[in-house]
Design an enzyme around this catalytic site. Sequence first.
Site: not given
Ligand code: 13P
Length: 257
Positions: A10-12, A100, A102, A172, A178, A218, A239-240
């Site tokens: 997920n590149w956000k 998600h 967010e 999640e 994050g 994470s 994510g990251g």
């Molecule tokens: P991180 O891996 O950066 O914690 O993000 C997880 C995420 O929200 C994937 O959708």
Amino acid sequence: MPRKNLIAGNWKMNSTIPEAVVLAQEISNRMERDWLELVDVAVCPPFVDLKPVKSVFEFDRVDIAVGAQNVYWEPKGAFTGEISIAMIKNIGCAFCIVGHSERRNLFGETNEEVNLKARALIEADITPIICVGESLSVRDGGTYLDFVTAQVRAAYAGMDAADAARTVVAYEPVWAIGTGRTATADQAQEVCAAIRKVVGELYGEAVAEATTIQYGGSMNAANADELLSKPDVDGGLIGGASLKPADFAAIVAAAGK
Ligand code: 13P
């Protein structure tokens, strides 16, 4: 048949088109073809990057799917700023993230909207990755299994078993996203197993056993092995670490073991 792990990045809200093309190319370069026999891999870039990223993978003939991070459920019309399912389908998206945390927390996405999006995606033969997960206060309050399973039930409202069989769920925990604070493998296993149990209650054992349930929060090259060794953790939503080609590739390699 054993479930295949699904590793999805997920590149956000990261990467302009030129940056996305470079990132996709670097990911493609690092994917060993035998990993892709064993693991399903997808990346979910921002909308504007979907087509260029898809083109990189097509040119390389590499079996990495693309997915969107969000979508609107209405087919077309006066919905300024929204993107339809037909639009992402036309680009070749195989997946779309819905719900998600967010989006739920920053943009007010509700369980009802998550359900509408998931059902409309299934109708268009795009796999929804339905995100669920509790906040830190819910975790600390001890009611996290009730909270997460209620989110799962709400996401599946009105779906039959055939629809449910075409979904992916991502657990999640919000406190792990994050933050660098990963759920332990046992914590991830506990909730993923509880989610599978609910799917079983709703749709029977066969659907439950076939459903892909990812962990996200994470996940990285160092902890993927342990998280993915758990029986009910069928991959990761990353994510990251998905923005770092070497790390993302290492997670895919771990998922193929
Ligand atoms: P991180 O891996 O950066 O914690 O993000 C997880 C995420 O929200 C994937 O959708």
